[in-house]
Each structure stands twice: as C-alpha cells, then as structure tokens.
Design a protein around this motif. Structure first.
Motif, PDB file in Angstrom:
ATOM      1  N   ARG A  15      -4.187  -0.133  -4.413  1.00 32.73           N
ATOM      2  CA  ARG A  15      -2.881  -0.022  -3.745  1.00 32.73           C
ATOM      3  C   ARG A  15      -2.755   1.322  -3.033  1.00 32.73           C
ATOM      4  NH1 ARG A  15      -2.374  -4.039  -2.336  1.00 32.73           N
ATOM      5  NH2 ARG A  15      -4.475  -4.211  -3.108  1.00 32.73           N
ATOM      6  N   ALA A  16      -3.610   2.299  -3.375  1.00 33.78           N
ATOM      7  CA  ALA A  16      -3.479   3.655  -2.833  1.00 33.78           C
ATOM      8  C   ALA A  16      -4.317   3.832  -1.576  1.00 33.78           C
ATOM      9  CB  ALA A  16      -3.909   4.677  -3.887  1.00 33.78           C
ATOM     10  N   LYS A  17      -3.718   4.472  -0.558  1.00 35.68           N
ATOM     11  CA  LYS A  17      -4.448   4.754   0.673  1.00 35.68           C
ATOM     12  C   LYS A  17      -5.160   6.104   0.613  1.00 35.68           C
ATOM     13  CE  LYS A  17      -0.843   3.880   3.445  1.00 35.68           C
ATOM     14  NZ  LYS A  17      -0.057   3.663   4.692  1.00 35.68           N
ATOM     15  N   LYS A  18      -4.552   7.088  -0.091  1.00 37.49           N
ATOM     16  CA  LYS A  18      -5.113   8.440  -0.049  1.00 37.49           C
ATOM     17  C   LYS A  18      -5.403   9.046  -1.421  1.00 37.49           C
ATOM     18  CE  LYS A  18      -2.800   9.661   4.310  1.00 37.49           C
ATOM     19  NZ  LYS A  18      -1.809  10.572   4.948  1.00 37.49           N
ATOM     20  N   GLU A  76       0.860  -1.184   0.000  1.00 34.93           N
ATOM     21  CA  GLU A  76       0.000   0.000   0.000  1.00 34.93           C
ATOM     22  C   GLU A  76       0.892   1.228   0.000  1.00 34.93           C
ATOM     23  OE1 GLU A  76      -4.347  -0.753   2.083  1.00 34.93           O
ATOM     24  OE2 GLU A  76      -2.737   0.146   3.250  1.00 34.93           O
ATOM     25  N   TYR A  77       0.460   2.267  -0.695  1.00 39.24           N
ATOM     26  CA  TYR A  77       1.229   3.498  -0.769  1.00 39.24           C
ATOM     27  C   TYR A  77       0.289   4.670  -0.507  1.00 39.24           C
ATOM     28  CZ  TYR A  77       3.680   0.099  -3.712  1.00 39.24           C
ATOM     29  OH  TYR A  77       4.261  -1.038  -4.206  1.00 39.24           O
ATOM     30  N   PRO A  78       0.773   5.757   0.100  1.00 39.83           N
ATOM     31  CA  PRO A  78      -0.089   6.929   0.276  1.00 39.83           C
ATOM     32  C   PRO A  78      -0.679   7.409  -1.047  1.00 39.83           C
ATOM     33  CG  PRO A  78       1.891   7.160   1.601  1.00 39.83           C
ATOM     34  CD  PRO A  78       2.098   5.938   0.743  1.00 39.83           C
ATOM     35  N   ALA A  79       0.148   7.433  -2.101  1.00 36.97           N
ATOM     36  CA  ALA A  79      -0.324   7.930  -3.406  1.00 36.97           C
ATOM     37  C   ALA A  79       0.211   7.053  -4.527  1.00 36.97           C
ATOM     38  CB  ALA A  79       0.126   9.373  -3.617  1.00 36.97           C
ATOM     39  N   VAL A  80      -0.630   6.883  -5.545  1.00 34.09           N
ATOM     40  CA  VAL A  80      -0.281   6.036  -6.687  1.00 34.09           C
ATOM     41  C   VAL A  80      -0.540   6.805  -7.985  1.00 34.09           C
ATOM     42  CG1 VAL A  80      -1.113   4.053  -8.017  1.00 34.09           C
ATOM     43  CG2 VAL A  80      -0.598   3.781  -5.598  1.00 34.09           C
ATOM     44  N   VAL A  81       0.399   6.697  -8.925  1.00 35.07           N
ATOM     45  CA  VAL A  81       0.237   7.281 -10.260  1.00 35.07           C
ATOM     46  C   VAL A  81       0.236   6.140 -11.269  1.00 35.07           C
ATOM     47  CG1 VAL A  81       1.212   8.838 -11.986  1.00 35.07           C
ATOM     48  CG2 VAL A  81       1.368   9.424  -9.564  1.00 35.07           C
ATOM     49  N   ILE A  82      -0.780   6.108 -12.152  1.00 35.89           N
ATOM     50  CA  ILE A  82      -0.956   4.977 -13.068  1.00 35.89           C
ATOM     51  C   ILE A  82      -0.975   5.463 -14.518  1.00 35.89           C
ATOM     52  CG2 ILE A  82      -2.380   2.971 -13.636  1.00 35.89           C
ATOM     53  CD1 ILE A  82      -3.808   3.458 -10.890  1.00 35.89           C
ATOM     54  N   PRO A  83       0.048   5.124 -15.330  1.00 35.44           N
ATOM     55  CA  PRO A  83      -0.022   5.417 -16.766  1.00 35.44           C
ATOM     56  C   PRO A  83      -0.903   4.391 -17.471  1.00 35.44           C
ATOM     57  CG  PRO A  83       2.050   4.326 -16.258  1.00 35.44           C
ATOM     58  CD  PRO A  83       1.324   4.504 -14.949  1.00 35.44           C
ATOM     59  N   LEU A  84      -1.737   4.858 -18.409  1.00 35.13           N
ATOM     60  CA  LEU A  84      -2.633   3.960 -19.148  1.00 35.13           C
ATOM     61  C   LEU A  84      -2.607   4.343 -20.618  1.00 35.13           C
ATOM     62  CD1 LEU A  84      -5.544   4.059 -16.573  1.00 35.13           C
ATOM     63  CD2 LEU A  84      -4.223   2.017 -17.135  1.00 35.13           C
TER      64      LEU A  84
END
Length: 732
Positions: free
Chosen positions: A696-699, A669-677
C-alpha cells in the motif's frame, strides 16, 4: 436459599429520579450505559449504570435499582428498571431539546425556544407547534422539520417501550419503525426473524433474542430455517460462497444450540426443496449456497465462456511496429513480458493481467490503453474504489470511475441500470484492482459487458482477496480457461526498493529483511517492541513527529496506520483514540459531536464503513470532517475533491480513519504506511495480509512490533482459503 436472596435484594431496591447531565458510555448493541445523573439530595452528579435503549442529556429518568460500591469509581447506582419522564426544570428542557434528539433543534435553537416559552415549551411543541414562529430565527421550514421529527418520536414511542423490554437499542427501534410503520409490533411479535433479512443492521442474533423472549422454542422449524440462513450469511462475511453440507450443519448446531442435528438436516432438506437454498452435488461434499451466490457463480462462468467463444483477429506485425514507436516516443523500454501481455490484450476477448510490485503493471496498462485508442477501440476504465479509480485516471491520463458508477447504480431500486438489456457502450472494458471484486459485483459487471466487447482485468492475485464472498481473480487464473498474462520480472529501479524486495520475499515465504532506523537509509524500517502500549506509543511518535520531521510527511494527509485488526490495544479502534488526541485535539472553533463513547471533531480523519449509495460514498473511502452543524444536525466530510453532507442518522456509517484495518486499505496507496504487528493480532496474521500492507506504500514503510508476529504471518496460509466454485464452474 435462592428465594431468600431474591427477596432480600428486592426489598433493598430503591427509586431515584433525576436529570441526565451526560452520557459517559453507551453500547449500541446491548444498551449497556454509564451516565451521570443530577438528583436531589446529592451535591454532585451520581454515576448510574444499566441497560438503556437510549438516553439523551437533559432527559429526566425514574430509576429503580441498587446502590453499589465500585472499588475504583466509588458509589454507583445500578439501574434494574427505568422510565423516561418529562424534564422537570427549564434547564432540563433546554438540555433535552438541544441534545440532538430532534432534527432542526441544536443547542442555540433550544436556548431561544426555552427562553421564550419557559416551562411551557414541551406543551407548545406538543399541541401548538406553529407558535415556534414567535421565536427569532425559526423559519417555517425549520418548524416543519421539527414537527416531523417530533411526530416520529411520538409514533415510535410504543415501539420503543415494546422493544426496550427485549434489550433492543433505540437506533434499531427507529429502523424497525421506518421499515414497518404501524405494523412494527405485529411483525416483531409474529415473524421476528424477518428483521434479520429486512432491516439493515439487525442480524440474526438480535432477531433471535427477541423471538426467544417471545417464547419461540429452541427447535422451532422457523428458528432453524432462519439459523441456517444466518450461518451461510456469516460464512459469506468470511469470504465463502458456499459451505459443505457437514460444515453447515456443524456450525448451525453450535450457533443455535440444537441438540439433535437431524432436525437441522430435515429443515435443510425442506429449504432446498422450497428453493430457499441451492445445492451443488457434483463434488465430494455437497455444497450449500444462498441463491444469489449460486446464481452469481453460474452467471460469471456462463458469460465468460460466451465472450471466450468469440475470437478476435489482429495484425501482430502492426502491433509490434506500434510498440516500437511507442517506446521511442515515450523513451521507455517495455520488457518482452510486457510486450507479450499487450499483444494478448489486443487479441483476446478476455485477459487477466497480474503481477507483483515492481513488475511493470502500471506501464503495461498505460501502453495497453494507448494501443486500444490507436486501434480505434473505445475504452472504459474502472476500479472498485474511488481512490483506485482516481489513481487509474492518473496512470492512463483518461477518465476512470468506480464500478458502481460505471454500471450506474440506482439507489432507489438497489440495482444497476447497466445489464444485459442495456450493456456498456465500449469496445474494451478495463478494470484495475480486480482482486477486490467479489462474486456478486463480478456477476453484475459481466452482465453489462456486451458480448462483442473485450474485458481486461488487472490486479495482484497475491494480495488479500475481496472483502465480499469469492476469490474471483484467483479462480479465473486457476481455472485454466481464462487467458492470463503474468508479469514476473522486477525492474532494476524497483528492485532497489526494500519495500519491493520484502514484498516478494514475503510472497515466496521468506522472512523479510528488517532494518532499524539509523542503521542505513532505506524505504522500509522495523522498530522492535514487545508490549502493546509500547507499540502504541512508538506509532504516535512516528506519525506525529519522527516521520514528518525526517521525511516531510503531513501526518494527516500522507501517513496511514494500517492495523491487522480493529480490536486490542494495538488495534485500529484504540489507535484511533490516541491518534485523534495527538493529531486533532480539542480546540477553539473545533465543533464536536458525541455519539455514545465516540467523539467526532471538525478536522478528524474518517473512513466510510459501509456502501452508502444515496451519498455515493463507499466502504473504505477516507475523508476529513470539515464542519459539524449542531443546529441542522449535519456533518460535512471532504472526500478527495467532493464535499459530502451526512445527516446524523448516517453518522454510524463513519469511523475514525487515523488507523484503519489492512482489509479496508485495499485499492488504496499512501505515501507512507505504519504497520503495528503483535501477537494480539494472531487471529488475522497471514502472509497475504502482510504483503498487502507493505504494497500500500509508495515511498516509506515503518513496521513496529514483534518479529514473532511477522514469523506467524509468514507461516499462515490457511487464512486465505475460501469455499468457492467459480473455477470448477468455468472448467465445467
């Protein structure tokens, strides 16, 4: 005509000699290399391309080949053949010794040695290495280390020369030598396919290349047997436990380029008769297994049935009263679903607890552990990864560990100490993130659960399945044999999160709600971009500036880029290059290590690519490089609260971790997640891939790319299908 062209080309071949200034690019798999060579007659280093087993700065090479003109890079020398000769100059010797070739000699030590012995340096090391004690700062222990490495280098020289002609890299040549010692050449010549089974990192294709170069016929039985095993092994990497017989023959015919499938069928029958492969015939299409997977499915099913055959008696009224007191004391309100799940956990020998985001798995698990302790039952807690175990410990307030540590893995024997003969000492074993458990690990876990113990498996069955073969959690649920508590009610506070809303929408096959930054406050945003380079630019801007500025996130510690795949402009590999430049550029005091075309730098975020039981670091663990010691050839990496020392030989286990694949992020788990699509990712896009990335993102989540790619992921369910037999075996 062809003969004249060959003769003309041969007559145009030239020989040049020079010292390697630097290696610009080196591909470990095929040996293709681009290097810069200092040679007489040229004021500047010349560019050389060709296939080299290995080459280090400072080495002197004698090259035979052709001069060519590249439209972009100008004149280049294309090497067709080469030989390594001793460095001819003092500067060359110093660069050669300090290149990382010899353990115990870094740039500083190399300079001291060469300053003392000059052009006699290599003769001294070769014939009277004890004289290195004359050099200030070189102790006896370091001399012993240098001597050992130098002798190993000499010993593998013959192996290198032999394998070089078969395009095998130095990295693999060293592994072959360490595996077989002085028998290496004999093994390679007589039984080349043993390499694929016995030398880690050497697959069937490399072994097959060597075998074919040595004259192995395309339809040799030894080759077809090795090929069938290879195809089944490749299938396990796709998550399959077996292949239907027609599918196995089809894939093998293509992989081996065999014209007559009947020869493959004959080889398959012999392998089945010899017990090298296993068959399950009681289904529509005969299922062909590698023996460990066949045994694992049966072992898991047998042990679960044994556990389920021993009912537990509990006082439901007392549990209900305890839950009332627990609610009052903790000032929480467990839902009826949660209370029912806790009742079942107390009363069932085996239970699967599953549910999506926001349904209260965490609070249910916390209450469940508290109840077991109140009942006087001893509990062991585990998760597949270190990060997941750490989170489980935080949730429950009690110690949790990785499954490998729980089962006491012994690297010297490559097996677990805990098993049927020495089971775990606990009344209850609880394993979180159970969707990550593959069939081999599940079998080893069940072996260690005492027949009188209870087992609770907790996980989200809608996430990506395990990286290894099988869909254990899904098969247990679908079997109809194992008790299941499924949480479906989304709590009000969680329901306000767009991350949670979109995760459930994706799971139902509905298109997620997309909010652009600036439209309204949210925890889930989408930035539209069509071109891969535009996506990359926006990711770097978001990670390095926008998200730290707006939310206060630390770009290295709090934000994780999760890519659907590694390849491509918007894949994890390229994103790591640009993010390293943006987040951890070169600087004073930042030591660097170059390996091929990769630069590892102090301060880099890195991820472990394979399980390393010796170091107790596992596939998917993320850490930070704290220090690189060029002299002792060690890299110190910080994983959570533990500092791990890597030898240069283990560096290939590490990759940059600024961006990782979504598969690698499981259990984290991570505070923030960036996802390329992007549509470049079409091979990997699927509904549960996107669902896993979001959860996977908490916030905060930021998706950057094409709505069309999201649509493709939503409609792709086929990516999750695997050939497994556990549910069938449980019912049987």
């Amino acid at each position: 005509m062809a003969g004249k062209e060959e003769a003309a080309q041969s007559s145009a071949n030239q020989t040049i000699t020079g010292s390697v200034e630097r290696v610009t690019y080196h591909n470990e798999q095929n040996g293709y290399t681009v290097l810069r060579l200092l040679t007489q007659g040229h004021s500047e280093p010349v560019t050389v391309t060709g296939n080299f087993s290995s080459v280090s700065p400072g080495e002197s090479l004698r090259l035979t080949g052709l001069w060519t003109a590249h439209p972009q890079y100008g004149d280049q020398f294309k090497a067709l053949d080469y030989a390594v000769v001793r460095p001819a100059t003092i500067a060359g010797i110093q660069k050669y010794l300090g290149s990382g070739l010899i353990k115990g000699v870094g740039p500083v030590t190399a300079r001291r040695i060469v300053e003392h012995f000059g052009d006699r340096t290599l003769d001294v090391i070769e014939s009277d290495i004890s004289r290195l004690a004359e050099v200030k700062g070189i102790a006896r222990k370091r001399i012993e280390m240098i001597q050992k490495t130098w002798q190993e280098q000499r010993a593998i020289k013959d192996v290198m020369v032999f394998l070089q002609s078969h395009s095998v890299s130095t990295h693999f040549a060293v592994k072959i030598f360490k595996q077989y010692g002085n028998d290496a050449i004999s093994v390679v010549e007589k039984t080349p396919y043993r390499l694929a089974a016995e030398v880690y990192g050497i697959g069937f294709r490399t072994a097959d290349q060597i075998a074919r170069n040595l004259g192995m016929p395309v339809d040799a039985e030894e080759r077809m047997r090795a090929g069938l095993q290879h195809v089944l092994l490749e299938a396990t990497e796709e998550g399959h436990c077996y292949l239907p017989s027609p599918e196995l023959i089809k894939r093998s015919t293509s992989a081996l380029e065999v014209e007559d499938p009947e020869k493959l069928n004959a080889a398959l029958e012999k392998m089945l008769n010899d017990g090298l492969l296993k068959i399950e015939e009681e289904i529509e299409e005969k299922a062909i297994y590698l023996p460990p997977l066949w045994q694992s499915e049966r072992g898991v099913a047998r042990r679960l049935r044994t556990l389920l055959g021993k009912p537990i008696r509990v006082d439901a009224r007392r549990i209900e009263d305890w839950l009332d007191r627990f609610n009052t004391k903790r000032k929480i309100e467990l839902s009826d679903e949660q209370r029912q799940a806790i009742h079942r956990a107390a009363a069932e020998r085996v239970l699967v607890l599953t549910g999506g985001p926001g349904t209260g798995k965490t609070s249910t698990l916390r209450a469940m552990v508290a109840l077991f302790h109140a009942m006087g039952r001893s509990v062991l807690l585990a998760s597949p990864t270190g990060r997941a175990a750490q989170r489980l410990s935080e949730i429950t307030g009690r110690e949790a560990m990785t499954i490998h540590r729980l089962l006491e893995f012994d690297p010297s024997k490559m097996s677990f100490k805990r098993n049927e003969e020495w089971p775990l000492e606990a009344d209850v074993v609880i394993v979180d993130e159970a969707s990550m458990i593959d069939i081999i690990l599940a079998n080893n876990l069940l072996k260690a659960v005492h027949p009188n113990s209870q087992l609770v498996l907790v996980g989200d069955v809608d996430q990506l399945p395990s990286v290894g073969p099988g869909t254990v959690l899904k098969d247990l649920i679908n079997s109809g044999v194992v008790p299941v508590a499924r949480l479906t009610q989304v709590f009000r506070q969680a329901a306000e999160s767009l991350i949670v809303q979109n995760a459930h929408r994706i799971n139902r096959g509905e298109f997620p709600r997309l909010i652009k930054p600036g439209e309204q406050t949210s925890d889930c945003y989408f930035i539209e971009a069509e071109e891969p380079d535009e996506i990359v630019e926006l990711i770097v801007k978001s990670v390095a500036k926008s998200m730290p500025g707006r939310f206060g996130y630390d770009p290295m510690r709090d934000i994780q880029v999760l890519a659907p795949m590694n390849r491509g402009r918007a894949g994890a590999n390229h994103l790591n290059d640009v993010l390293q430049s943006a987040l951890n550029p070169p600087g004073a005091g930042k030591t660097e290590l170059t390996r091929g075309n990769r630069v590892l730098r102090a301060g880099d975020k890195v991820i472990q690519r394979v399980n390393n039981y010796k170091l107790e670091v596992f596939n998917g663990d993320v850490g930070t490089i704290e220090h690189i010691d060029l002299e002792d050839q060690m890299i110190a990496v910080r994983f959570a609260d533990r500092l791990v020392g890597y030898d240069y030989a283990d560096v290939l286990d590490l990759a940059h971790g600024f961006a990782v694949s979504i598969h690698k992020s499981q259990g984290s788990e991570y505070p923030a997640v960036v996802i390329p699509l992007h549509m470049q990712h079409f091979l990997m896009l699927s509904r549960n891939l996107l669902y896993t990335a979001l959860t996977r993102a908490k916030k905060t989540v930021v998706m950057i790319g094409m709505t069309k790619a999201i649509g493709m992921a939503m409609h792709n369910l086929e990516a999750t299908r695997r050939f497994t037999g556990l549910a069938r075996e449980l019912r049987g």
